[in-house]
Enzyme design. Structure first.
Site, PDB file in Angstrom:
ATOM      1  N   HIS A 315       0.830  -1.136  -0.125  1.00  0.00           N
ATOM      2  CA  HIS A 315       0.009   0.009  -0.007  1.00  0.00           C
ATOM      3  C   HIS A 315       0.962   1.349  -0.067  1.00  0.00           C
ATOM      4  CE1 HIS A 315      -2.949   2.755   1.044  1.00  0.00           C
ATOM      5  NE2 HIS A 315      -3.952   1.594   0.684  1.00  0.00           N
ATOM      6  N   ASP A 373      -7.835  -5.546   0.262  1.00  0.00           N
ATOM      7  CA  ASP A 373      -8.381  -6.419  -0.762  1.00  0.00           C
ATOM      8  C   ASP A 373      -7.908  -8.058  -0.688  1.00  0.00           C
ATOM      9  OD1 ASP A 373      -9.929  -4.590  -1.891  1.00  0.00           O
ATOM     10  OD2 ASP A 373      -8.088  -3.904  -3.139  1.00  0.00           O
TER      11      ASP A 373
HETATM   12  N1  CMC Z   1       4.158  -7.650  -4.945  1.00  0.00           N
HETATM   13  C1  CMC Z   1       5.541  -7.566  -5.141  1.00  0.00           C
HETATM   14  N2  CMC Z   1       6.227  -6.411  -4.795  1.00  0.00           N
HETATM   15  C2  CMC Z   1       5.555  -5.394  -4.523  1.00  0.00           C
HETATM   16  C3  CMC Z   1       4.031  -5.309  -4.359  1.00  0.00           C
HETATM   17  C4  CMC Z   1       3.450  -6.473  -4.453  1.00  0.00           C
HETATM   18  N3  CMC Z   1       2.055  -6.549  -4.248  1.00  0.00           N
HETATM   19  N4  CMC Z   1       3.626  -3.970  -4.109  1.00  0.00           N
HETATM   20  C5  CMC Z   1       4.937  -3.237  -3.921  1.00  0.00           C
HETATM   21  N5  CMC Z   1       5.881  -4.147  -4.396  1.00  0.00           N
HETATM   22  C6  CMC Z   1       7.311  -3.628  -4.433  1.00  0.00           C
HETATM   23  C7  CMC Z   1       7.536  -3.032  -5.505  1.00  0.00           C
HETATM   24  O1  CMC Z   1       8.145  -3.667  -6.657  1.00  0.00           O
HETATM   25  C8  CMC Z   1       8.690  -2.113  -5.020  1.00  0.00           C
HETATM   26  O2  CMC Z   1      10.039  -2.803  -5.220  1.00  0.00           O
HETATM   27  P1  CMC Z   1      11.494  -1.996  -5.408  1.00  0.00           P
HETATM   28  O3  CMC Z   1      11.553  -0.911  -4.341  1.00  0.00           O
HETATM   29  O4  CMC Z   1      12.404  -3.164  -5.314  1.00  0.00           O
HETATM   30  O5  CMC Z   1      11.358  -1.446  -6.933  1.00  0.00           O
HETATM   31  C9  CMC Z   1       8.343  -1.783  -3.628  1.00  0.00           C
HETATM   32  O6  CMC Z   1       7.595  -2.860  -3.358  1.00  0.00           O
HETATM   33  C10 CMC Z   1       7.582  -0.438  -3.459  1.00  0.00           C
HETATM   34  O7  CMC Z   1       6.382  -0.415  -4.331  1.00  0.00           O
HETATM   35  P2  CMC Z   1       5.889   0.624  -5.049  1.00  0.00           P
HETATM   36  O8  CMC Z   1       5.191   0.194  -6.286  1.00  0.00           O
HETATM   37  O9  CMC Z   1       6.902   1.782  -5.181  1.00  0.00           O
HETATM   38  O10 CMC Z   1       4.723   1.195  -4.137  1.00  0.00           O
HETATM   39  P3  CMC Z   1       3.470   2.042  -4.358  1.00  0.00           P
HETATM   40  O11 CMC Z   1       3.096   2.647  -3.230  1.00  0.00           O
HETATM   41  O12 CMC Z   1       3.741   2.948  -5.556  1.00  0.00           O
HETATM   42  O13 CMC Z   1       2.403   1.242  -4.790  1.00  0.00           O
HETATM   43  C11 CMC Z   1       0.397  -0.251  -4.664  1.00  0.00           C
HETATM   44  C12 CMC Z   1       1.299   0.508  -3.859  1.00  0.00           C
HETATM   45  C13 CMC Z   1      -0.554  -0.639  -3.584  1.00  0.00           C
HETATM   46  C14 CMC Z   1       0.086   0.014  -5.942  1.00  0.00           C
HETATM   47  C15 CMC Z   1       1.513  -1.546  -4.652  1.00  0.00           C
HETATM   48  O14 CMC Z   1       1.785  -2.136  -3.457  1.00  0.00           O
HETATM   49  C16 CMC Z   1       0.539  -2.671  -5.612  1.00  0.00           C
HETATM   50  O15 CMC Z   1       0.422  -2.644  -6.637  1.00  0.00           O
HETATM   51  N6  CMC Z   1       0.002  -3.710  -4.879  1.00  0.00           N
HETATM   52  C17 CMC Z   1      -0.785  -4.910  -5.344  1.00  0.00           C
HETATM   53  C18 CMC Z   1      -2.113  -4.236  -5.734  1.00  0.00           C
HETATM   54  C19 CMC Z   1      -3.171  -4.047  -4.670  1.00  0.00           C
HETATM   55  O16 CMC Z   1      -3.150  -5.114  -3.668  1.00  0.00           O
HETATM   56  N7  CMC Z   1      -3.533  -3.127  -4.630  1.00  0.00           N
HETATM   57  C20 CMC Z   1      -4.692  -2.793  -3.738  1.00  0.00           C
HETATM   58  C21 CMC Z   1      -4.064  -1.690  -2.843  1.00  0.00           C
HETATM   59  S1  CMC Z   1      -5.434  -1.381  -1.471  1.00  0.00           S
HETATM   60  C22 CMC Z   1      -7.000  -1.062  -2.176  1.00  0.00           C
HETATM   61  C23 CMC Z   1      -6.836   0.110  -2.941  1.00  0.00           C
HETATM   62  O17 CMC Z   1      -6.375   1.058  -2.562  1.00  0.00           O
HETATM   63  O18 CMC Z   1      -7.914   0.082  -3.831  1.00  0.00           O
END
Ligand code: CMC
Length: 438
Positions: A315, A373
């Protein structure tokens, strides 16, 4: 809301000869301070650069507060754990919309107002007929919500507080009807009209699962679970879909159009679409061998070239357990117990995957925890909601948050149309050559 007087100053100095600038600092009730950069461009000719809004407060708000490090979520100051266990969804809607929990009289009035707006214009079903039966429910819902502005032209003036309130009640009341209609249309069953003697969640279950052929009595445990799903998804500060609604409404468009924009944004798998993606991910692992295949799956997630994510994990704000995920896991136990599915292999797989991920250095070092989720899909599936409808349920529940945020923005005397700027890195000015010389 107008900000109180500044409580500090930040001095910005430049290496290119631009004179230093003092910027006011404002404090919130809780949470990080903000540096007010509104005068930056006028005084220095420079913009700030923050794609993805990693360090930007796009507004001030009194609605929802998240402490991502503590794993805390408050609606109007009340902890989500208390709201989820002591209030029902319509009380939470009252809280988000009007600023406080209703007393008994206010509750009765609010429930009656919402209940009396649950029917949709009969013409709506002909609009639905234009869709393919196998259309994704979110495609259908985006269209239906946008179409409300054509059906209810008496509540589309965004600048009239009364019309905004009427559209808010209409949206909260009609979303369950529209989601259920989208489902019934997809399976070719007759639409079920709303029933005013049922609670909000029970009425929704009846519109989804009853047929005109027999009586339907919603199961109380499942009704409570659904009501909790609604409460946990009701608002979440300035997330992508809420920011979309605010930006869309800032142009002065009507509330139904702005909420339709929120529905469209929510659909994405990085946002509300994650619940559907998460359940599909669990099914895939199950098909490949279940718990024994978790190691392989985790290895794929860690491989940067694979593009595979552990859906339902991570998140932008929570860097500790998402408090909604804890409540949802509890509900998962209750629902599966009630339905005699305590040994449900998908739930066992989800718990094993969670345990293994939480012990893995990759997830620990990145502070990746289950989000709301992760378990909501299992609960919804057990209730009987088909997987492609999950995000539509999220949209139904989030509608109140969107509309409360929209109202807050429009009522703010400092409100302006949202208009971000950019760092232009394209071609400098050039002349168009005749086609033969290009
Ligand atoms: N699985 C594997 N790696 C992950 C995940 C994941 N679910 N989430 C983040 N990472 C890694 C990402 O690859 C990055 O790694 P590195 O630093 O090596 O490049 C690091 O963790 C930081 O992630 P980020 O993408 O910079 O984080 P963000 O704040 O931009 O993204 C997120 C947040 C929710 C989009 C992301 O965690 C994600 O795609 N999660 C899976 C989808 C999900 O469950 N979404 C629902 C969110 S809660 C309900 C809602 O808001 O609707």
């Amino acid at each position: 809301m107008a900000l109180n007087s500044a409580e500090g100053k930040a001095t910005l100095s430049f290496s290119d000869g631009t004179p230093a600038l003092e910027l006011p600092i404002y404090k919130g009730t809780i949470g990080p301070d903000v540096i007010d950069i509104r005068q930056l461009y006028a005084k220095t000719g420079k913009f700030t650069y923050d794609p993805g809004f990693l360090s930007t407060a796009s507004c001030n708000s009194t609605i929802t507060y998240i402490d991502g490090d503590k794993g805390e979520l408050l609606y109007r100051g009340y902890p989500i754990e208390q709201l989820a266990t002591k209030c029902d969804y319509l009380e939470v809607c009252h809280l988000l919309l009007f600023g406080d929990l209703p007393n008994e009289k206010q509750r009765a009035e609010f429930v009656s107002r919402v209940t009396k707006h649950t029917m949709v214009n009969e013409q709506m079903q002909f609009f639905l007929r234009g869709f393919r039966r196998d259309a994704h429910p979110m495609a259908v819902l985006t269209g239906l919500v946008g179409a409300l502005s054509a059906f209810y032209p008496d509540s589309i003036n965004l600048h009239d507080p009364w019309q905004r309130e009427v559209s808010a009640i209409r949206l909260i009341a009609k979303l369950p009807t529209l989601v259920a209609m989208a489902y019934k249309y997809s399976i070719g069953q007759p639409y079920m009209y709303p029933r005013n003697d049922l609670s909000y969640a029970a009425n929704f279950m009846r519109m989804m699962f009853a047929t005109p052929c027999e009586d339907y009595k919603p199961n109380e445990v499942l009704v409570r679970a659904l009501d909790r799903i609604f409460t946990l998804h009701a608002d979440h500060e300035q997330n992508a879909s809420t920011s979309t609604v605010r930006l869309c409404a800032s142009s002065g468009t009507n509330p139904f159009a702005a909420i339709a924009a929120g529905v469209a944004c929510l659909w994405g798998p990085a946002h509300g679409g994650a619940n559907e993606a998460c359940l599909n991910m669990l099914y895939d692992i199950q098909k490949q061998g279940g718990v024994a295949k978790i190691g392989e799956f985790i290895a794929q997630v860690k491989d940067k070239n694979s593009n595979v994510k552990l859906m339902g994990f991570g998140h932008r704000v929570y860097k500790n357990y998402d408090p909604r995920a804890k409540l949802m896991r509890e509900t998962c136990h209750e629902v599966l117990g009630e339905l005699g599915l305590g040994d449900d292999p998908l739930f066992k797989l989800a718990m094993a995957l969670e345990r293994i991920a939480l012990e893995d250095e990759y997830f620990v070092s990145r502070k990746l925890y289950p989000n709301v989720d992760y378990y909501s899909g299992i609960v919804q599936k057990a209730i009987g909601i088909p997987v492609p409808l999950f995000t539509a349920i999220f949209a139904l529940a989030r509608t109140v948050g969107w509309i409360a945020q929209l109202n807050e923005m429009i009522a703010d005397p400092e409100y302006k149309i949202g208009r971000p700027r950019q760092l232009y890195v394209g071609s400098v000015k050039r002349d168009v050559k005749p086609i033969k010389e290009r």
